[in-house]
Design an enzyme around this catalytic site. Sequence first.
Site, short mmCIF file in Angstrom:
data_model
loop_
_atom_site.label_atom_id
_atom_site.label_comp_id
_atom_site.label_asym_id
_atom_site.label_seq_id
_atom_site.Cartn_x
_atom_site.Cartn_y
_atom_site.Cartn_z
N GLY A 62 95.65 -36.92 56.09
CA GLY A 62 96.29 -35.71 55.56
C GLY A 62 95.29 -34.75 54.95
N LYS A 64 104.16 -35.93 65.91
CA LYS A 64 104.94 -34.70 65.68
C LYS A 64 104.10 -33.43 65.67
CE LYS A 64 108.52 -36.94 62.87
NZ LYS A 64 109.16 -36.98 61.55
N ARG A 67 88.35 -48.36 54.76
CA ARG A 67 88.35 -47.52 53.55
C ARG A 67 87.60 -48.20 52.39
NH1 ARG A 67 94.45 -44.86 53.91
NH2 ARG A 67 93.79 -43.01 55.04
N GLY A 119 93.24 -41.57 59.36
CA GLY A 119 94.57 -42.08 59.68
C GLY A 119 94.59 -42.97 60.92
#
Length: 401
Positions: free
Chosen positions: A383, A200, A35, A359
Site C-alpha cells: 500500500g 481490483k 519483512r 505485497g
Amino acid sequence: MKTLKDLGDLKGKRVLVRADFNVPLDGTTITDDGRIRAALPTIKALRADGAKVILMAHLGRPKGKVVPELSLAPVAKRLGELLGVDVPLAEDTYGQDAHAKVAAMNDGDVVLLQNVRFNPEETSKDEAERDAYAKKIAELGDVFVSDGFGVVHRAQGSNYSIAKFLPSAAGLLVEKEVKALSRATENPERPLTVVLGGSKVSDKLGVIENLLGSANRLVIGGGMVYTFLKAKGYEVGTSLLEEDQLETVKGYIQTAEKTGVELVLPTDIVVNAGFPAGDTPIAPEVVKADAIPADKMGLDIGPDSQKLFHDKIVDSKTVVWNGPMGVFEVAQFAEGTRAVAQGLVDATKAGAFTIVGGGDSASAVRNLGFPEDGFSHISTGGGASLEFLEGKELPGLKVLE
C-alpha cells in the site's frame, strides 16, 4: 528526511524502532520472513552503535483487542534466530512488562514489544487519544526510528504520533525504499514500464491516473484486466469484473491513446470452470482474450501474453511491478506471474532498474523461487509503495522531515 546519521551518538540510548513484521502465518509458522530480514540492517547498525533496541510492530488486524493467534511470539523467535541472540517479547506494548524488560536491557540488547494493534488507540482517528497513547510508548525510549515502510502511508500511534515526543529519523530500510521508489518517479531512465496486476482496478486507480502522465508503457494483468477487456467490448465470462469502474477504465484507454502511453493488455487468457477451491475441478484452457467463454473464469494470462509481457519488460530501463498476473498460489495459474518476474530478472541483468512493489508480488517472487538479488529492489510496503507511486504525501515520511 532525517536519517540515522542525524541522531548522533546512540551508545546506551534506548531506541524505539517501528518495524513492519506483518508476516504471513500458517498457525504459528512464518511462511515468508522477508519483512523480518528487511529490518535486520537497521537493527544490526543500532546494536553496533551500542544502542538498546526496542522494537514495535503489528501483526494482522486484531482491531484493538488482544488476539492470542496474532501475538508477535513467532516473530521474536525468528528474529532471535536471524540475529543469533535472545529477543524477549514483552507481554504488552507500554505496560508493566514492557517497562520491566526495557529496564533490564544492556547496550546492544533487543526487545520486542507486543502487537501494537492490540491497543485500540494505535489506529484511533482521534488525534488526542492517539497522542496520549504514543506518549506512553515514548516513555520507554530516548529516540525514535521509523523503519516500517509498510505503514508509512498511515498516521498511526507507533509510526506517526510518537515522532512528536522524541527525536526521530528514518531507519535504513525506509531510507532505501524512498531512494528506490524516487528513481521511478523523479526523472526515471526511459522507457519506464509499469506492470500492474492484482484483483481490483479500484485498488490501482490513483496509480494509473498518475502514471498515465509519466510512464511510457502500462502493462495490465491479474484480476483487474477483465474490467479493461470488458471496457473494450469483450466477453469476460465469470471472471472478476468491477462494473462500476467500466467508464473510468474506458477513459484510461482513451487517455493512453491520446498521450502516447503504450497500453499492453493480454492477447490470450488461461480459463477454468471457476475459482480453484473446494470441489471446483482444475482444468485449464487457453483462449483468446476476446473469446472468453461465458461460463469460464479467467485466472491467468496465456502463453502468448507471457512472452509479450516478458519482452515489453526487457525492453525497458526502469520497471515497476505491483500485483500478480493470476492465481499464482495454484501451479496451473502461476506461469503469467513467473513470466513477469523472469522479465524483471532479465531486465535487471541488462542494466535496467527494477522494483517489485511489495505485497503479493514480493511473496510471489519468493514462493516461485526467484533470488532476491535478481531484482534491483523488492519493496516491503504494498500500500505504501502504491501511494508513493500515486504521488501522495505519506504522513509517516512527512513527520520525519
